[in-house]
Design an enzyme around this catalytic site. Structure first.
Site, PDB file in Angstrom:
ATOM      1  N   CYS A   2      16.801  -4.218  -4.048  1.00 55.01           N
ATOM      2  CA  CYS A   2      18.131  -4.984  -4.370  1.00 55.01           C
ATOM      3  C   CYS A   2      17.903  -6.403  -4.786  1.00 55.01           C
ATOM      4  CB  CYS A   2      19.089  -4.888  -3.327  1.00 55.01           C
ATOM      5  SG  CYS A   2      19.391  -3.097  -2.592  1.00 55.01           S
ATOM      6  N   ARG A  27      12.931  -4.970 -10.253  1.00 53.82           N
ATOM      7  CA  ARG A  27      12.629  -4.943  -8.912  1.00 53.82           C
ATOM      8  C   ARG A  27      13.073  -3.693  -8.666  1.00 53.82           C
ATOM      9  NH1 ARG A  27      12.546  -9.501  -5.620  1.00 53.82           N
ATOM     10  NH2 ARG A  27      13.285  -8.351  -4.061  1.00 53.82           N
ATOM     11  N   TRP A  74      19.690  -0.766  -4.912  1.00 51.84           N
ATOM     12  CA  TRP A  74      18.684   0.295  -4.875  1.00 51.84           C
ATOM     13  C   TRP A  74      19.331   1.090  -3.492  1.00 51.84           C
ATOM     14  CZ3 TRP A  74      14.907   2.261  -1.544  1.00 51.84           C
ATOM     15  CH2 TRP A  74      14.008   2.949  -2.128  1.00 51.84           C
ATOM     16  N   ASN A  99      21.366  -7.732   0.491  1.00 52.10           N
ATOM     17  CA  ASN A  99      20.000  -6.956   0.448  1.00 52.10           C
ATOM     18  C   ASN A  99      19.631  -6.732   1.910  1.00 52.10           C
ATOM     19  OD1 ASN A  99      20.115  -7.565  -2.257  1.00 52.10           O
ATOM     20  ND2 ASN A  99      18.398  -8.987  -2.374  1.00 52.10           N
ATOM     21  N   GLY A 100      18.917  -5.686   2.066  1.00 57.05           N
ATOM     22  CA  GLY A 100      18.311  -5.419   3.361  1.00 57.05           C
ATOM     23  C   GLY A 100      19.006  -4.151   4.090  1.00 57.05           C
ATOM     24  N   GLU A 482      -7.142   3.941  -6.782  1.00 57.96           N
ATOM     25  CA  GLU A 482      -6.224   3.020  -7.692  1.00 57.96           C
ATOM     26  C   GLU A 482      -5.995   3.799  -8.890  1.00 57.96           C
ATOM     27  OE1 GLU A 482      -4.023   0.938  -7.416  1.00 57.96           O
ATOM     28  OE2 GLU A 482      -3.884  -0.339  -9.143  1.00 57.96           O
ATOM     29  N   LYS A 486      -1.988   4.871 -10.092  1.00 62.65           N
ATOM     30  CA  LYS A 486      -1.454   4.432 -11.333  1.00 62.65           C
ATOM     31  C   LYS A 486      -0.991   5.646 -12.095  1.00 62.65           C
ATOM     32  CE  LYS A 486      -1.015   0.849 -10.517  1.00 62.65           C
ATOM     33  NZ  LYS A 486      -1.287   0.037  -9.839  1.00 62.65           N
ATOM     34  N   GLU A 489       2.017   7.235 -10.444  1.00 64.74           N
ATOM     35  CA  GLU A 489       3.382   6.713 -10.495  1.00 64.74           C
ATOM     36  C   GLU A 489       3.835   6.728 -11.463  1.00 64.74           C
ATOM     37  OE1 GLU A 489       3.498   2.624  -8.831  1.00 64.74           O
ATOM     38  OE2 GLU A 489       1.415   2.297  -9.489  1.00 64.74           O
ATOM     39  N   HIS A 505     -16.626  19.279  -0.029  1.00 65.57           N
ATOM     40  CA  HIS A 505     -16.039  19.735   1.387  1.00 65.57           C
ATOM     41  C   HIS A 505     -14.629  20.056   1.242  1.00 65.57           C
ATOM     42  CE1 HIS A 505     -19.638  18.053   3.443  1.00 65.57           C
ATOM     43  NE2 HIS A 505     -19.536  17.066   2.433  1.00 65.57           N
ATOM     44  N   LYS A 604       9.936  -2.587  -7.336  1.00 66.96           N
ATOM     45  CA  LYS A 604       8.716  -3.483  -7.327  1.00 66.96           C
ATOM     46  C   LYS A 604       8.610  -4.061  -5.987  1.00 66.96           C
ATOM     47  CE  LYS A 604       5.719  -5.986  -9.461  1.00 66.96           C
ATOM     48  NZ  LYS A 604       4.469  -5.153  -9.695  1.00 66.96           N
TER      49      LYS A 604
HETATM   50  C1  F6R Z   1       1.587   0.382  -6.940  1.00 66.99           C
HETATM   51  C2  F6R Z   1       2.300  -0.862  -6.484  1.00 66.99           C
HETATM   52  C3  F6R Z   1       2.489  -0.415  -4.976  1.00 66.99           C
HETATM   53  C4  F6R Z   1       2.256  -2.002  -4.641  1.00 66.99           C
HETATM   54  C5  F6R Z   1       2.978  -1.943  -2.847  1.00 66.99           C
HETATM   55  C6  F6R Z   1       2.529  -3.025  -2.135  1.00 66.99           C
HETATM   56  O1  F6R Z   1       1.351   0.169  -8.602  1.00 66.99           O
HETATM   57  O2  F6R Z   1       2.282  -1.858  -7.138  1.00 66.99           O
HETATM   58  O3  F6R Z   1       1.690   0.350  -4.648  1.00 66.99           O
HETATM   59  O4  F6R Z   1       1.053  -2.380  -4.383  1.00 66.99           O
HETATM   60  O5  F6R Z   1       4.206  -1.559  -2.939  1.00 66.99           O
HETATM   61  O6  F6R Z   1       3.379  -4.399  -2.852  1.00 66.99           O
HETATM   62  P1  F6R Z   1       3.038  -5.878  -2.612  1.00 66.99           P
HETATM   63  O7  F6R Z   1       1.530  -6.057  -3.125  1.00 66.99           O
HETATM   64  O8  F6R Z   1       4.059  -6.319  -3.219  1.00 66.99           O
HETATM   65  O9  F6R Z   1       3.041  -5.918  -1.071  1.00 66.99           O
END
Ligand code: F6R
Length: 609
Positions: A2, A27, A74, A99-100, A482, A486, A489, A505, A604
């Site tokens: 949010c 976000r 959100w 928010n929250g 990673e 990527k 997601e 294994h 985000k």
């Molecule tokens: C993946 C991604 C998320 C963030 C995670 C932590 O591409 O961006 O996995 O890394 O939500 O976010 P932060 O770093 O803001 O605590």
């Protein structure tokens, strides 16, 4: 997640609210709304979907007003519907955005229903609207009413309230969620993120936990959690408007991948200027590092993978034991505390709830040596930490973290070497070597970016795949993780990563001619082992896509595709190899036509559990 924006001005605030909400779109959200006070009425427009749909409705309704609040939602409590979208209104008199999550919303709802309030949504937020209204009837002062109401809430919130009965006042409050006041000339603003007010002002006040503020056009009054008047510092934001614009790129993720040479050199610059000195991590760092006998890293998602790379560096370079744990797990287990362990939280946003709660939990266990690695100045996690290293990645808008990740790696590498100096493990020639490695890294990353056309042609072959495996060994295993994250997601292709030695294994059973296997295979001490693991894949018909460096000496053959990154960059090789896996995911997502910057179901900043 949010977002909140609000304004009070002699001018019409609707354009600013809409623009602010657009800036918060990155976000992640599913509905948007604004409410303004005008002609003795609350005028409210809410829409499910994009801000632009809400904006069109606001234009059609000729919405104007000198005071207003806006929100991108959100969904948490209640589905994605217009009645659940914010702002919420109580008795046609008062509007609120939030928010929250309010944890005691059900008990409050029953109480407010008994007092005669009618609920029109399934949200926890409507409870706050009625609660503030209830106390406003008693106090006739919106500031006091809000202070009293928030005392009865448990959970996390940033809220903004306006009322017809006090149309010259915007009230806001926060616990657990970020909120700031933007200072204008004869006008003032509020926002959950500085990007929302940047076109109007750079001068901001970050509210602290428990603060409640009364904002008028020409004045601001803030009280803390116990109701005492407080003055909070005014900051001048260094976030640039350009960093919030796409420029010549098609997506923020593409822009941010390409910004990495600069983001890295900006972050590295502070290390080259200071050397591997504790001061880089804060004034108190010398004292803190003197006590440290272990490192415990806590983070989520991509930041967790940065921490996973760091575990290899910290142990190999400084000789200190290092563990890394997903923050959402750590916070709920009976962890054994070593008070001399340095707790390192890593968070791009600085507001990820699980990481914040893990930090609080660590402190409750007696951990006092805390360091945050963060990309957002003055955000909640660094503020709750004793030491901080700010990465200089610039604003990261794409949901998938890219430049924040690689700059986090620089911060963590610097930490490992700085700790090594303290433990006496750092030889002078190694220090010189590390400085040189940092100095040359942005150039090598620039070369890696030039591989984009080749990676794009690989990505075309991934677009019809349902699954992919990523393999790496040692310090490159987290890069495989990673890469898989990527890919899944943003392209929604199911991807898993394994340390290559684990193949036989279990996961080898998945390998057949339909399974693409991406291998991170630079010329490090484990290269020969990786080559054997690759043979195991080929023998089962699996197609190999190998990211090697020039020194790995791979050649292409049937079912083995190779892309060579520049010459082996030694200890910083994981940073370099993050680049091709980011580009692979980006181009695979383009092929699949997904919403690259806002992948489905993701946000985000994850400010809820
Ligand atoms: C993946 C991604 C998320 C963030 C995670 C932590 O591409 O961006 O996995 O890394 O939500 O976010 P932060 O770093 O803001 O605590």
């Amino acid at each position: 997640m949010c977002g909140i924006v609000g304004a009070i001005s002699p001018n019409n605030v609707v354009p600013l609210l809409v623009e602010g909400l657009k800036r918060l779109e990155y976000r992640g959200y599913d509905s948007a709304g604004v409410a303004v006070l005008a002609d003795d009425h609350i005028h409210r427009v809410r829409r499910v979907g994009r801000v632009v749909e809400m904006e069109n409705a606001a234009i059609a309704e000729k919405l104007t007003g000198n005071i207003g609040i806006g929100h991108t939602r959100w969904a948490t409590h209640g589905g994605v519907t217009e009645p659940n979208a914010h702002p919420h209104v109580s008795e046609d008199e008062l509007a609120i955005v939030h928010n929250g999550i309010i944890e005691n919303h059900e008990a409050q709802r029953q109480r407010l229903k008994a007092l005669g309030y009618k609920f029109t949504s399934q949200t926890d937020t409507e409870v706050i609207a009625h609660l503030v209204h209830h106390y406003f009837k008693q106090h006739a002062d919106l500031f006091k009413a809000t202070q009293q109401a928030v005392r009865e809430l448990t959970g996390a919130y940033a809220i903004a309230v306006i009322s017809l009965k006090q149309p010259d006042t915007l009230i806001c409050a926060r616990v657990g969620c970020p909120l700031l006041i933007g200072l204008g000339e004869g006008e003032n603003f509020i926002a959950s993120d500085v990007s929302a007010v940047l076109s109007a002002t750079r001068r901001v006040i970050f509210l602290e936990e428990g603060d409640v503020a009364e904002i008028k056009r020409d004045s601001i009054q803030i009280v803390d959690a116990i109701g005492a008047a407080v003055t909070r510092k005014v900051h001048v934001s260094d976030v640039s408007l350009a960093s919030l614009e796409l420029g010549p790129y098609n997506h923020f993720m593409q822009k941010e991948i390409h910004e990495q040479p600069k983001a890295l050199s900006d972050t590295i610059e502070q290390v080259l200027d200071a050397g591997f000195r504790p001061e880089l991590f804060g004034e108190d760092a010398e004292d803190v590092f003197a006590k440290v006998n272990a490192v415990q890293i806590l983070a989520c998602g991509t930041s967790f993978y940065a921490g996973s790379v760091a575990r290899y560096w910290v142990e190999a370079i400084s000789g200190l034991p290092c563990s890394v744990e997903v923050a959402s797990e750590y916070r709920y287990r009976d962890a054994v505390a070593n008070p001399n362990a340095l707790i390192v939280t890593i968070s791009q946003s600085g507001e990820t709830l699980d990481t914040m709660e893990a930090l609080k939990y660590a402190k409750s266990l007696g951990h006092d040596l805390t360091l945050s690695i963060c990309n957002v100045q003055e955000s909640a996690i660094p503020r709750a930490s004793r030491l901080v290293f700010y990465t200089r990645a610039g604003a990261e808008i794409g949901v998938a973290s890219t430049k924040a990740f690689t700059t986090q790696l620089i911060a963590l590498f610097t930490l490992a070497v700085t700790l090594a100096k303290r433990t006496g493990r750092l030889k002078v020639e190694k220090e010189v070597e590390y400085i040189e490695a940092l100095r040359h890294l942005p150039g090598s990353v620039q070369h890696a970016l030039n591989l984009e056309p080749q990676i794009k042609s690989w990505a075309e072959r991934f677009s019809n795949k349902e699954h992919a495996l990523f393999l790496g060994r040692g310090v490159h295993y987290p890069i495989a993780l990673e890469g898989a994250l990527k890919l899944k997601e943003i392209s929604y292709i199911h991807a898993e990563a394994y340390p290559a030695g684990e193949l036989k294994h279990g996961p080898l059973a998945l390998v057949d001619e339909k399974m693409p296997v991406v291998v991170i295979a630079p010329n490090d001490a484990l290269l020969e082992k990786v080559k054997s693991n690759m043979q195991e894949v080929r023998a089962r018909g699996g197609e190999l896509f190998v990211f090697a460096d020039l020194d790995s000496h791979f050649s292409e053959s049937d079912g083995v595709h190779v892309i060579r990154t520049p010459r082996h960059v030694g200890v910083l090789s994981p940073v370099l190899h993050a680049i091709p896996v980011q580009m692979l995911a980006y181009h695979a997502a383009l092929q699949k036509g997904t919403d690259v910057d806002k992948p489905r179901n993701l946000a985000k900043s994850v400010t809820v559990e």
